[in-house]
Every structure is written in C-alpha cells, then in structure tokens.
Enzyme design. Structure first.
Site, PDB file in Angstrom:
ATOM      1  N   GLU A 192       0.849  -1.175   0.000  1.00  0.00           N
ATOM      2  CA  GLU A 192       0.000   0.000   0.000  1.00  0.00           C
ATOM      3  C   GLU A 192       0.893   1.236   0.000  1.00  0.00           C
ATOM      4  OE1 GLU A 192      -2.269  -0.533   3.556  1.00  0.00           O
ATOM      5  OE2 GLU A 192      -0.755   0.360   4.849  1.00  0.00           O
ATOM      6  N   HIS A 227       8.683   0.268  13.398  1.00  0.00           N
ATOM      7  CA  HIS A 227       7.239   0.039  13.318  1.00  0.00           C
ATOM      8  C   HIS A 227       6.665  -0.552  14.603  1.00  0.00           C
ATOM      9  CE1 HIS A 227       7.776   0.909   9.097  1.00  0.00           C
ATOM     10  NE2 HIS A 227       8.614  -0.093   8.985  1.00  0.00           N
ATOM     11  N   GLU A 280      -5.641  -1.411  10.478  1.00  0.00           N
ATOM     12  CA  GLU A 280      -5.989  -2.770  10.859  1.00  0.00           C
ATOM     13  C   GLU A 280      -6.808  -2.732  12.144  1.00  0.00           C
ATOM     14  OE1 GLU A 280      -2.509  -5.035  11.793  1.00  0.00           O
ATOM     15  OE2 GLU A 280      -1.614  -3.430  12.946  1.00  0.00           O
ATOM     16  N   ASN A 282      -6.911  -4.800  15.713  1.00  0.00           N
ATOM     17  CA  ASN A 282      -6.288  -5.796  16.584  1.00  0.00           C
ATOM     18  C   ASN A 282      -7.360  -6.403  17.473  1.00  0.00           C
ATOM     19  OD1 ASN A 282      -3.541  -3.599  16.737  1.00  0.00           O
ATOM     20  ND2 ASN A 282      -3.511  -5.579  15.750  1.00  0.00           N
ATOM     21  N   ARG A 284      -7.681  -8.041  20.146  1.00  0.00           N
ATOM     22  CA  ARG A 284      -7.115  -8.408  21.448  1.00  0.00           C
ATOM     23  C   ARG A 284      -6.935  -7.144  22.272  1.00  0.00           C
ATOM     24  NH1 ARG A 284      -2.028  -6.358  20.720  1.00  0.00           N
ATOM     25  NH2 ARG A 284      -1.083  -6.563  18.651  1.00  0.00           N
TER      26      ARG A 284
END
Length: 666
Positions: A192, A227, A280, A282, A284
């Site tokens: 991307e 990151h 994204e 996550n 959790r």
C-alpha cells in the site's frame, strides 16, 4: 457462566497485569511457563503454574494444544490470551471453546475476518471506513513509491518493509514474505502507499453481546522504532472534535461489521493533512491499554471478563474521560546500537511509586532477562490533569528510576519526552528516523566525569567489614596519587580518575570537595553546588545514580590483559542467539563488500544481520546454521587485502548488525 479459575496463555508483564485484576475479582489464576521462565514473576504471582517443556516460543507459548491441556489439567474454566503469541489465533480460540473453556476474547469468526489484513480492508471498505487503496506489487511503478509492504497475517511490525526504489521491490517482497512465514506461518504480503510523516492514531473499542459498542477515545502511538510503539498517550493530542468523532464512528462501524465482542483496537494512519486511513483491527487487548484505563477510570481486563461471562457493559455509553495519560515502554535494548536487545540479570529495578504513576511489569530485581522473548521490561504510565503535567511526571519518574543490569532505553525515553517536537505535539512515525542520533549521544560530559569521580571515591572507601574506612590513618600529609580507570557503558568512553588520601578524607585532583565518601553513597560539592550520588557495585560494574542522571561504569585494570586482544576484522556476536543462516556462497576466501550481510542471528524474537565491517576477504568462518552462540563469540574474520597488517588492538567491537522488528510480546 461465572469464571472461577483463569489461565493466562502468556508470560511476563501482561500475565501479571491480568492476574492483578483476577485477584481483585476473587478469581483463581493459572500461569504457563517455559523452562526459561521457571523463576519468572508471572509464575511466582499465579496460584498455580503449569510447565511447557522447552524454551523457544514455538515449543512453548505458541503450542495451543499444550496450553489447552494445561488449562484442563489445572482445573481452569477460562483462558485469557493476553497480547501477542496466540491472542489473535482463530484455531487456538476455537480449541479453547471446543474444550469447554470460556474464551476471554472476541468471537472466533471476528478473529478470522480480521486476521487477514487484505480481507479486513475489503470489509472496512464495504462498511464505509476510509482506507488506503492497495497496490499490486507486480504492476507497481515509480509513480507508486514509496510503498509499504506488510504481512497479511502480521502484527508488531514483522514482515514490514518500506520500499523507496523500484529496483528494491522484488528483494524486499521476498524478505518480507520469508519473515512473515517464519513469524506467522503465512507468507502472504500486500503493498500500500507509504504515508510520509504520518501519525499512528487508534481507537479502543469495547463491545458486549447486546449490541453495545463503546469507543473509548483516541491514543497516539506515533513514536515507534522499526514500526513498533515506544511511547503512547491518550487522548491523541491536536485532534479537532470533527476528526475525533469521525475516528470514533469509523471504529464503531468496524466493530459492528464483524459482530465484535470484548476489547479491541482499530488503528488508523493520519496523513500530514489530517486525513485518516484504516490500518488494521487488533482483535485483542493492546500493550498500550493502560493509558485508556487511566483516562477513563476503567479496568479493561475486568470488562473483558465481564463480557466473557455473558454480562453487559455497565452503561450504554462510556464514562467521561479525565486528564491525560502517557506510557513509555522500558526495554532492555541499546538504541545507539541499532536497538540491539540486551539480556542478563536485572540487578536493581526501582521505579518511583508516587501519585499519578503506574508500573506494569513482569520483572523484579534479581530476575534474568532471557534471550528467547521480547525485551520489554515494563510499561511506566503517568496520569495528570493536563498533557504537559503528565509528560513532565513521566520523564522525571524515568530519570529517577534505578535500573542496574542490561542496557536499557531509559535515557532515550527521558530525552524523547523532553524533545521539543514531542512536548509541542508535533508527532509522526518518523520521529526516531530524524532524531535518534541526537537522542543517543552521550550526556553532559561534566556530569559523567563527576559521576565517575563518585564511583572512584565509593570504591576507595570500601574496606573489609572488620573495621571502618580510614583515609590516611595518622598522616597529616596527603598520600601519593591513586588512579582508577573506568569505561562508561554502553558507549565505552574511558575515564581516568586521580585522587589522594588526605587526613580523614579523599581528595580528587579535579578539585571537588568531598562531603561524604561511603561505599554506597557519595556527596560532592563543586562550583557551589552539592551533588548526591547513590553508588552500587556489582563485580566490575559500578552504577551511579544522581539527580542529573544514571551512569554505569566498568572498572578497568591498570594494564590491558594481552590475552584479551583480538584479531582485527573479527566479527563478534553482539548478543547471545542462534545462527539461522549465512549469506549465499559464504566460505573462507570469499570476497565481501562493506556493509554486506554475512550472518543472520535470531535473538529475543528479532532477526539480526551481521554486516561486513569493510570490503575484503573472508579469512575465517566460525558460524553455521543452528549454532548457539554467546555474546562476544567469534563468528568470522574479514581481512582487507589492501591494508597493511596493523598491530593487535585491545579488543574487537561487536559486529555491526541491523535488526528485524520484534512482535509485541513481553
């Protein structure tokens, strides 16, 4: 269904964090542990512990079958996955559920839908969540650069690469796919557009099975290395109400699109002009969840347990936020040496315990930082009415902490929190790319030399326990000069401190007045200012803690031991680890280029490439795939044929390396 006994399928800080809430709720706890963690804090804090034979994550914490068997053997009725390891593994969640245990996490179906980042982006597009359009790597051109390659099943930065030259794309795709396959068992990689100077902003969500979804404010996690997040805060500074509402609405839409339940995080990238793009979700609990807890006055783990038991969220809307919270991740690593993880005994570990401060950790003094796992020691969190107050409180708490043992990123954190870009709220993910060299330069030279003087005087004051220290006995005149030599750690700057024993005192040749000189504390007066130092000695290491910073010195012998001399061009292992592969065709006699990757080491969930220090010929090779090596082990020798043979040096520096990113596991 009421949970009575909970197994945490994790280790370290997050296991201890979940246990803390369980104790408050009256829930019994079960730990699992590898052989390397047999004496770890999370094992000591649990009511029951079950051994997972082995040391590597693949043999222990990533073995879902062993974890489920441990839960059944211990009589647990629920499993909490923590973060990392198996926390977003749908087959594991299904195995827990199929064993008749309560899964403290989202539905298996939601995990599956969000596990593939490519599939997740399709779902988010359908739900109207803004996102970056994917780029087909096979059709990419220079017009598409820079590109960001990401592992579809990844997390914590594994399998992630930035491509700025089109000719680098094939090789980086291969490397990213290989790393993703090794880390997650799935080598799918997508591309991307890479957003320069973007901000990483996320929204914490909490949902129950009645259709209620909370958006618990924003967090900024832009200060990252490779990151992976280093400093996080809530709320994200500088967002206007319209943008904050847009992010909240998008996060709720993302959760509703997959029928979410429990705690989760929706991550966004904000471009320099303030446009948000979905990254994204996550599925959790995040590492940085404490800043949200502090701002909203909630216990997210308690809410996870409540929802897992079938209960509703306490209200239709979350409580009102209050104040500001900042979290710093304290790692055993050396930022000045390419973020190399560090191992060894944590000899002293004391963080101020004061109002507004919170410490989440999996370590205490005397524990050992092992080589097999992520090197995070703790998360230190400050909460205050305003952002400047919270930042100031956290920076000062870290500065006053006493941490002896492996090198840590503590000084980097303090300097980061006081950097004008951070204090001014000018945040983006390139912060360390721009400022790392400045943030890791040695500190004030005058302050370091004063600390070295304190180390020398404390050691001079040390005497056998049979009697007190005597400075000069009955002599009226000062004795001859005495010299102590030190090497500052971790940068290796040498110091030579000269002092004399006078009548009832020690006299540094640099002119400071000695107020107190004891084996464990020294007070010096210089320039009209009084400086207090706490001094702790462990073998040849001397740790000096003062108001102006903390310093570590290695006491050096007067003369160098000739046996310690090492051949020039030697590549030494920078850390203990496992040799995983060698460069193609690498053998004695091979020609190498400066900076060429020669040997790959795996240590503490990171992959490190050992680089050729100069162009030349490989004249010796002592490494092979599968070899376990200790720090300082000789891996290879590179000789420059154009150079004349120099005299043997005192020592060889650890080989230059670069590192892949660790997954988020403590």
């Amino acid at each position: 269904m009421t949970i009575h006994t909970l197994l945490v399928a994790n280790r370290g800080e997050i296991a201890c964090r979940v246990f803390r809430t369980c104790r408050a709720l009256g829930i019994a706890t079960v730990a699992v542990y590898s052989d390397a963690d047999a004496g770890a804090l999370h094992v000591r804090e649990a009511d029951t512990a079950v051994r997972l034979p082995g040391a590597s994550p693949a043999d222990t914490y990533l073995r879902g079958d062993l974890v489920v068997a441990a839960a059944l053997a211990a009589g647990a009725d629920a499993v909490h996955p923590g973060y990392g390891f198996l926390s977003e593994n749908a087959p594991f969640a299904r195995a827990v559920r199929d064993a008749g245990l309560t899964w403290v996490g989202p539905p298996v179906e939601a995990i599956q839908l969000m596990a593939s980042k490519t599939r997740a982006k399709e779902l988010m597009a359908a739900a109207g969540v803004p996102l970056l359009a994917p780029v087909d790597p096979a059709a990419a051109t220079t017009e598409d650069l820079p590109l960001l390659l990401k592992a579809s099943a990844g997390g914590g930065g594994r399998g992630m690469r930035i491509v700025r030259e089109i000719g680098d794309l094939p090789g980086e795709l291969t490397a990213a796919a290989a790393e993703a396959a090794a880390a997650f068992g799935d080598g799918e990689v997508f591309a991307e557009p890479y957003v320069e100077r973007g901000r990483h902003v996320e929204v914490q969500v909490m949902a129950d099975d009645r259709g209620t979804v909370w958006a618990l404010g924003t967090r900024d996690c832009s200060l990252q290395r490779r990151h992976q997040k280093v400093v996080e805060e809530a709320p994200a500074p500088g967002l206007d109400d319209a943008l904050r509402t847009r992010l909240h609405d998008a996060a709720v839409a993302a959760a509703q699109a997959v029928g979410y339940r429990g705690a989760g995080t929706v991550e966004f990238l904000l471009s320099a002009d303030g446009r948000p793009y979905f990254l994204e979700m996550n599925t959790r609990l995040q590492v940085e969840h404490p800043v949200t807890e502090e701002v909203f006055g909630l216990d997210l783990v308690a809410l996870q347990l409540r929802v897992a038991e079938g209960g509703p969220l306490p209200a239709a809307a979350p409580p009102e936020p209050r104040g500001h919270a900042v979290e710093a991740r304290l790692y055993a690593e050396d930022p000045a040496r390419d973020w190399q993880p560090q191992t060894g005994a944590l000899l002293t570990f004391e963080v101020p315990d004061e109002p507004g401060l919170r410490l989440d950790t999996g370590y205490t003094a005397g524990d050992t930082v092992p080589v097999h796992y992520d090197p995070m020691l703790a998360k230190v969190v400050a909460h205050a009415p305003t952002r400047p107050e919270a930042v100031r409180l956290l920076a000062r708490a870290l500065e006053r902490a006493r941490i002896h043992g492996p090198v840590t990123n503590r000084d980097l954190l303090v300097r980061s929190l006081r950097h004008p870009d951070f204090t001014g709220g000018h945040l983006d993910t390139g912060f360390y790319d721009r400022h790392l060299a400045t943030l890791t330069t040695p500190g004030d030279e005058t302050a370091r030399r004063l600390a070295a003087t304190a180390a020398a005087l404390a050691q001079a004051a040390t005497r056998p326990a049979t009697g007190p220290a005597r400075f000069g006995a009955w002599r009226n005149l000062a004795s001859g000069p005495q010299v102590r030599r030190y090497r500052a750690e971790p940068d290796g700057t040498p110091y030579e401190i000269t002092y004399r024993s006078g009548r009832s005192t020690l006299l540094p040749d640099t002119g400071e007045r000695v107020v107190v000189a004891a084996p464990d504390h020294v007070t010096l007066e210089t320039g009209g200012l009084t400086h207090h130092f706490a001094v702790t000695t462990h073998g040849s290491r001397v740790h000096v803690d003062g108001a102006r910073g903390a310093y570590t010195f290695t006491a050096l012998p007067r003369f160098t031991d000739p046996a310690e001399r090492t051949e020039p061009g030697s590549l030494l292992a920078p850390m203990p680890g496992t040799v995983v592969r060698l460069a193609d065709g690498l053998a004695p006699g091979a020609a190498v280029e400066a900076g060429q990757p020669l040997i790959w080491l795996e240590a503490m969930k990171m992959e490190h490439r050992v680089l050729a220090p100069a162009a030349g010929t490989l004249t010796a090779l002592h490494a092979a795939p599968g070899h376990q090596v200790e720090v300082g082990a000789l891996l290879a020798v590179v000789t420059d044929p154009a150079a004349t043979a120099p005299a043997a040096t005192d020592s060889a520096a650890p080989a230059a390396t670069d590192s892949a990113v660790p997954e988020e596991n403590a």
